[in-house]
Design an enzyme around this catalytic site. Sequence first.
Site, PDB file in Angstrom:
ATOM      1  N   CYS A   2     -58.410   1.691 143.114  1.00 18.23           N
ATOM      2  CA  CYS A   2     -56.852   1.679 143.327  1.00 18.23           C
ATOM      3  C   CYS A   2     -56.604   2.475 144.559  1.00 18.23           C
ATOM      4  O   CYS A   2     -57.718   2.899 145.138  1.00 18.23           O
ATOM      5  CB  CYS A   2     -56.298   2.272 142.134  1.00 18.23           C
ATOM      6  N   ARG A  27     -57.208  -2.045 148.755  1.00 14.84           N
ATOM      7  CA  ARG A  27     -58.007  -1.580 147.778  1.00 14.84           C
ATOM      8  C   ARG A  27     -57.449  -2.079 146.446  1.00 14.84           C
ATOM      9  O   ARG A  27     -58.235  -2.121 145.572  1.00 14.84           O
ATOM     10  CB  ARG A  27     -57.681  -0.011 147.658  1.00 14.84           C
ATOM     11  N   TRP A  76     -55.431  -1.587 140.936  1.00 10.27           N
ATOM     12  CA  TRP A  76     -56.298  -2.856 140.684  1.00 10.27           C
ATOM     13  C   TRP A  76     -56.675  -2.778 139.358  1.00 10.27           C
ATOM     14  O   TRP A  76     -57.634  -1.856 138.989  1.00 10.27           O
ATOM     15  CB  TRP A  76     -57.540  -2.742 141.690  1.00 10.27           C
ATOM     16  N   ASN A 102     -57.552   7.277 139.838  1.00 10.31           N
ATOM     17  CA  ASN A 102     -58.229   6.066 140.421  1.00 10.31           C
ATOM     18  C   ASN A 102     -59.603   6.441 139.708  1.00 10.31           C
ATOM     19  O   ASN A 102     -60.222   7.305 139.926  1.00 10.31           O
ATOM     20  CB  ASN A 102     -58.334   6.300 142.034  1.00 10.31           C
ATOM     21  N   GLY A 103     -60.265   5.251 139.131  1.00  8.93           N
ATOM     22  CA  GLY A 103     -61.477   5.756 138.481  1.00  8.93           C
ATOM     23  C   GLY A 103     -61.389   5.107 137.086  1.00  8.93           C
ATOM     24  O   GLY A 103     -60.372   4.347 136.453  1.00  8.93           O
ATOM     25  N   GLU A 485     -76.790 -20.954 145.999  1.00  7.77           N
ATOM     26  CA  GLU A 485     -75.919 -19.935 146.712  1.00  7.77           C
ATOM     27  C   GLU A 485     -76.552 -19.494 148.025  1.00  7.77           C
ATOM     28  O   GLU A 485     -75.482 -19.321 149.034  1.00  7.77           O
ATOM     29  CB  GLU A 485     -75.935 -18.599 145.627  1.00  7.77           C
ATOM     30  N   LYS A 489     -73.636 -20.103 151.007  1.00  9.82           N
ATOM     31  CA  LYS A 489     -73.126 -19.097 151.917  1.00  9.82           C
ATOM     32  C   LYS A 489     -73.355 -19.379 153.395  1.00  9.82           C
ATOM     33  O   LYS A 489     -72.374 -18.948 154.204  1.00  9.82           O
ATOM     34  CB  LYS A 489     -74.037 -17.852 151.775  1.00  9.82           C
ATOM     35  N   GLU A 492     -70.567 -22.141 154.140  1.00  8.45           N
ATOM     36  CA  GLU A 492     -69.323 -21.777 154.156  1.00  8.45           C
ATOM     37  C   GLU A 492     -68.735 -20.997 155.363  1.00  8.45           C
ATOM     38  O   GLU A 492     -67.771 -21.052 155.855  1.00  8.45           O
ATOM     39  CB  GLU A 492     -69.141 -20.678 153.198  1.00  8.45           C
ATOM     40  N   HIS A 508     -89.284 -35.228 146.340  1.00  8.50           N
ATOM     41  CA  HIS A 508     -88.399 -36.630 145.876  1.00  8.50           C
ATOM     42  C   HIS A 508     -87.449 -37.207 146.595  1.00  8.50           C
ATOM     43  O   HIS A 508     -86.362 -37.959 146.424  1.00  8.50           O
ATOM     44  CB  HIS A 508     -87.822 -36.204 144.389  1.00  8.50           C
ATOM     45  N   LYS A 607     -59.791 -18.261 149.649  1.00 12.76           N
ATOM     46  CA  LYS A 607     -60.123 -17.267 148.510  1.00 12.76           C
ATOM     47  C   LYS A 607     -59.986 -17.685 147.207  1.00 12.76           C
ATOM     48  O   LYS A 607     -60.808 -17.803 146.501  1.00 12.76           O
ATOM     49  CB  LYS A 607     -59.568 -15.961 149.044  1.00 12.76           C
TER      50      LYS A 607
END
Length: 612
Positions: A2, A27, A76, A102-103, A485, A489, A492, A508, A607
């Site tokens: 945060c 943040r 957040w 924050n935490g 993945e 990546k 993308e 194959h 996103k």
Amino acid sequence: MCGIVGYIGRKRAKTVLIEGLKRLEYRGYDSAGLAAVVDGHLAVCKSPGRISNLEALLAERPEFAESHIGIAHTRWATHGAPNEVNAHPHLSDDKQIALVHNGIIENYSPLKQLLESKGHVFVSETDTEVLANLIAEFYRTSGTLELAVQQALREVTGTYGIAVLSVREPDRLVVARKGSPLIIGVGQEEYVVASDASAIVEHTANVVYLNDNEMAVINGCGMRTITIDNVPVSKQVEQIEYSLEEIALGGYEHFMLKEIFEQPEAIRNCLRGRLDLREGRVQLGGLEAISRELVKARRVIFTGCGTAWHAGLIGEYLFEDLARIPAETEYASEFRYRNPIVEFGTAVVAISQSGETADTLAALREARDKGALALGIVNVVGSTLARQTDAGVYLHAGPEIGVASTKAFTCQVVVEALLALYLGRRRYMSQEYMAEMMQGLLAIPDQITSVLEQSDQIREVAGKFIDCENWLFLGRGYNYPVALEGALKLKEISYIHAEGLAAAEMKHGPIALIHEGMPVVVVTPACMTYDKILSNIEEVRARGGKIIAVATEGDREIHKYAEHVFYVPDCPKSLQPLLTVIPLQLLAYHAAVLRGCNVDKPRNLAKSVTVE
Ligand code: G6P
């Protein structure tokens, strides 16, 4: 993750605080709030959503205009939905103390029980409100805010960067840090405190960085720094030399690179408070209400899109291996339309960073309608998905800004491993094996750090193949989804065509693609199928393909087969994806940068895809 800002000085606190919050919005941005001492009481204004919502509300609250001391926060969410009640600042129930934090306070639950037994009343679901009341409790006897904060922090386990105000000491700001950054900007008769320098630089370049377990007591005339054990510490005033954008990026060139490098910390946050080593148990508070039902599940279906779907594929292996529950993974977009059979005892686990992906939401609704137990593995607290599940586990990975998902992916896999262990231990797993796996998980953040050290070498290799327009990625078992993945990546963000395959499937069909000089990335850490993968490598080499291998440290044999090798430390087989995916993320990143692509905002992608 945060953002905190605090101000004391000659300017209007409200203006400095709002500007500071806007700088920190990257943040976290699900709710925001501000508190100031006004006419002998604490005035608070909070709002869900972005800082602009808070700003609009404040415009109708003239009482804030004259205050020269205040604290503010952009949130957040980690505990509780992102609504007004859970937004910071939090007040103690006697309205004497205001706090931004924050935490994560790990022991907030027993502390809350203790405070409730002393008559304190809570209105939010947050750990922060517990700390506000704990400080208020000590304040009753300590006499000063400074001592009350010290006493409270000595009772706390977890991480915090905090700024505290009290009505009884209206010209004083107390700040402290442990594990969450806190910086004090030292201006001309003014102080700006913030969780990072971006909220400070427009006021002053002179800053004091607090270390863990240190606190500062600030009033208009000066500042004192002490430890939470009340030992004085003298601090150097340092100079900030970064631009605002550089600060938001934390010195990284792109958010994607920052997020790749944040993975050790993100995973530590994801694991925090969830492994009880003494009891040999995994604690997942979000599952408590349905744990008995979940333990009896006969089948698990993972669902998601894109990178989250790849995480689901790994979940399938983890659940079968560690929890011994039949598991499968479905694209969310397919699940919905194929009239899936959801028998009694089926749990559907929807995986999503944003919690807003339309296909994943629709799949979850389909599963619920068919009577499945609907679970979520989500990063964004209070997102639509999180609200529509029966229960779930948050990633606590912090905001992910780069479009290509990196730290959310590894945290999704960590949560799946936690879930599999949670169930495995309840169903059949020995305490000894559990302990081994827990130690394996705890070692992962440092192991990732050692893999990240190869970033320069990975950039060099990316450079050698930068003009190749077709790549293959091969892996087996747990590393098959990693190959998928790695290929995703690369396509993308660098627009290079890449395919991921289960290594044995190559013969194959896709083997027809291999030609002289084609890069083939083989994910081949030490495992049961290592020798078989060597045969697949031979098949590629015989056709002129160039091998880039991801192998386990100490594997010298692989050099006979591969032109380039990236090493990962040894770890339990089921956790290998958490390490083997890292070089592939870096490979894609460096390839995209070398090709001049917009890494954080690749063409045609979003996103969060909120349409079907
Ligand atoms: C988009 C993003 C991907 C992401 C997918 C799922 O396509 O570009 O990176 O994996 O959505 O997003 P979610 O928020 O549901 O994890």
